[in-house]
Write a protein that holds these residues in place. Structure first.
Motif, PDB file in Angstrom:
ATOM      1  N   LYS A  80       0.846  -1.203   0.000  1.00 29.66           N
ATOM      2  CA  LYS A  80       0.000   0.000   0.000  1.00 29.66           C
ATOM      3  C   LYS A  80       0.877   1.247   0.000  1.00 29.66           C
ATOM      4  O   LYS A  80       1.885   1.319   0.698  1.00 29.66           O
ATOM      5  N   SER A  81       0.470   2.251  -0.788  1.00 33.64           N
ATOM      6  CA  SER A  81       1.242   3.494  -0.865  1.00 33.64           C
ATOM      7  C   SER A  81       0.811   4.500   0.186  1.00 33.64           C
ATOM      8  O   SER A  81       1.496   5.477   0.441  1.00 33.64           O
ATOM      9  N   GLN A  82      -0.350   4.276   0.774  1.00 40.07           N
ATOM     10  CA  GLN A  82      -0.811   5.169   1.833  1.00 40.07           C
ATOM     11  C   GLN A  82      -1.729   4.411   2.779  1.00 40.07           C
ATOM     12  O   GLN A  82      -2.236   3.338   2.458  1.00 40.07           O
ATOM     13  N   GLU A  83      -1.923   4.999   3.968  1.00 33.72           N
ATOM     14  CA  GLU A  83      -2.738   4.333   4.980  1.00 33.72           C
ATOM     15  C   GLU A  83      -4.195   4.356   4.564  1.00 33.72           C
ATOM     16  O   GLU A  83      -4.710   5.356   4.080  1.00 33.72           O
ATOM     17  N   LYS A 154       9.709   0.881   2.335  1.00 32.49           N
ATOM     18  CA  LYS A 154       9.148   1.653   1.224  1.00 32.49           C
ATOM     19  C   LYS A 154       8.263   2.785   1.713  1.00 32.49           C
ATOM     20  O   LYS A 154       8.274   3.883   1.161  1.00 32.49           O
ATOM     21  N   ARG A 155       7.495   2.516   2.753  1.00 31.00           N
ATOM     22  CA  ARG A 155       6.603   3.551   3.268  1.00 31.00           C
ATOM     23  C   ARG A 155       7.369   4.637   4.014  1.00 31.00           C
ATOM     24  O   ARG A 155       7.032   5.806   3.953  1.00 31.00           O
ATOM     25  N   LEU A 156       8.398   4.249   4.743  1.00 32.94           N
ATOM     26  CA  LEU A 156       9.182   5.230   5.482  1.00 32.94           C
ATOM     27  C   LEU A 156       9.952   6.149   4.535  1.00 32.94           C
ATOM     28  O   LEU A 156      10.209   7.312   4.859  1.00 32.94           O
ATOM     29  N   GLU A 157      10.302   5.621   3.364  1.00 35.41           N
ATOM     30  CA  GLU A 157      11.030   6.428   2.381  1.00 35.41           C
ATOM     31  C   GLU A 157      10.115   7.313   1.549  1.00 35.41           C
ATOM     32  O   GLU A 157      10.568   8.197   0.836  1.00 35.41           O
ATOM     33  N   SER A 158       8.812   7.078   1.654  1.00 34.94           N
ATOM     34  CA  SER A 158       7.852   7.866   0.877  1.00 34.94           C
ATOM     35  C   SER A 158       7.478   9.143   1.618  1.00 34.94           C
ATOM     36  O   SER A 158       7.786   9.324   2.799  1.00 34.94           O
TER      37      SER A 158
END
Length: 427
Positions: A80-83, A154-158
């Motif tokens: 997922k790219s966002q919550e 991936k999410r922390l780097e976004s």
């Protein structure tokens, strides 16, 4: 052929933990797959995991289907790219009931020692306090270990980042595995390849907390041969619920597969053996225009998901819309059945009071509906023999339609050219 060999030849083995195959060779083992209750129906993307559980059971093992009443309240960040939005308890329970009913159609719950079971992780999390969780679970897995997972990195780097809620998800799923290992003797967790990080967190938690051993395997995420996402159409997800995706639409989804995709899907989504599949592929290659492969695929899956009667309706609907099916088929259906046949097809409504006096075909198709942009275009195509109403060619532009022409006293089926259908609803 054992369970892992079966997955391997079908192209359904992506990752497998060392020792898994040897563990399963010892005899009946218990394993599980989790299902996410984000909707009240599963879709064809979930079908691969359902089939994996069924194959697991057919190989003599005991399958558990976990519905995520607790994890559904948290949200899995994997892929997922966002919550995502969190669901209310009422919606979540509604979704869980729908998913459970669907799972019960596929798995065998009355076959002795390896009968399937459905479990809900809310049952063991509902009385688990936050302090108990961070003491009994959190202390066993380091932040460094959790940060190393791809879904987290991936999410922390976004730009979006990751909330603590989502960050804790792998601990929650890891505890699921521990609970089922401890209380249900589950030694294996399976899932899609995007779940590998969460699954091995569970095996690691079992090792660190109790010194136990558990195993993992994943299947690849299915994509179309052109690289686009599997299980999507212009109308959105292809659901297993016939109220969301009619059996006809479901059948058409598989029927419209490319040759390459159909050759892949028939291995993944059917129980046909290798010889049977190779025979169908060879027959298809000899006459590709007959679409033998797609038809075999669509019939097998539609009947398994929706039953024989629904398959028959899907076949008759396909024949009516694209072949030489007769009007008798529509006459045999109730109003809801007719509407399902024409779901997704342009529809127009006319009041019964207006229609009672009758309509000439040009007024009907150009003024009262938008089948044609003008009477002139309608007349030209009618004269050329390109317009049918209720499966009969309109003989002349002066033709008048009355209430006696209506199917079920309610419908007119208009066909413009070979493939353009419209439904006129009189009510």
């Amino acid at each position: 052929m054992n369970f892992v060999e079966e997955l391997r030849w079908r192209g359904l083995l992506h990752d497998i933990m060392p020792g898994t195959e040897e563990e399963l060779a010892k005899g009946m083992a218990s394993g599980y797959i989790g299902f996410d209750p984000t909707a009240d129906s599963l879709h064809v993307g979930s079908l691969l995991q359902i089939m994996t559980l069924v194959r697991f059971q057919q190989a003599g093992h005991k399958p558990f289907a976990l519905v995520g009443g607790a994890t559904g309240m948290v949200g899995d960040p994997s892929g997922k790219s966002q919550e995502r939005n969190l669901l209310s308890e009422e919606i979540l329970n509604h979704n869980l009931n729908g998913i459970q009913k669907q799972l019960e159609r596929f798995l065998d719950f009355d076959c002795g020692a390896n009968s399937a079971e459905i479990v809900n992780n809310y049952d063991w999390f509902k009385s688990f306090t936050f302090l108990d969780f961070i003491r009994d679970v959190g202390k066993h897995i380091t932040v460094n270990y959790m940060m190393a997972k791809d879904s987290v990195k991936k999410r922390l780097e976004s730009e979006v980042g990751m909330s603590f809620t989502e960050f804790s998800y792998q601990l929650v799923q890891g505890y699921d595995f521990y609970y089922l290992w401890k209380h249900k003797n589950c030694v294996l967790q399976m899932g899609g390849s995007d779940q590998w990080g969460n699954i091995v967190t569970g095996t690691e938690f079992i090792r660190r907390k109790d010194g136990g051993q558990a195993f993992a395997l994943t299947s690849p995420l299915i994509k179309k041969s052109d690289g686009t996402k599997f299980g999507k159409t212009e109308g959105g997800n292809v659901w297993l619920d016939p109220k969301k995706t009619s059996p006809y639409q479901f059948y058409q989804f598989w029927l419209n597969s490319s040759d390459d995709d159909a050759a892949n899907y028939i291995k993944i989504f059917t129980f046909l053996n290798e010889d049977e599949i190779n025979k169908i592929i060879a027959e298809h290659a000899a006459a590709p225009h007959l679409r033998v492969l797609q038809k075999a695929l669509a019939k097998d899956i539609t009947e398994r998901v929706h039953g024989f009667d629904a398959l028959e309706t899907a076949l008759k609907t396909t024949d009516f819309l694209f072949g030489n099916g007769s009007l008798e088929f529509l006459n045999s259906l109730d109003d809801e059945g007719v509407l399902q046949v024409f779901e997704g097809i342009t529809q127009f409504e006319i009041s019964k009071e207006e229609f009672s006096a009758g309509y000439d075909v040009l007024t009907l198709l150009a003024d009262k509906t938008a089948v044609f942009p003008s009477k002139g275009e309608a007349k030209k195509m009618i004269v050329g023999g390109g317009v049918s109403v209720n499966r009969e060619k309109v003989p002349a532009p002066e033709k008048v339609f009355m209430t006696s022409d209506l199917i079920n006293e309610k419908f007119l089926v208009v066909q413009k050219g070979k493939k353009n259908y419209f439904l006129v609803i009189v009510k």
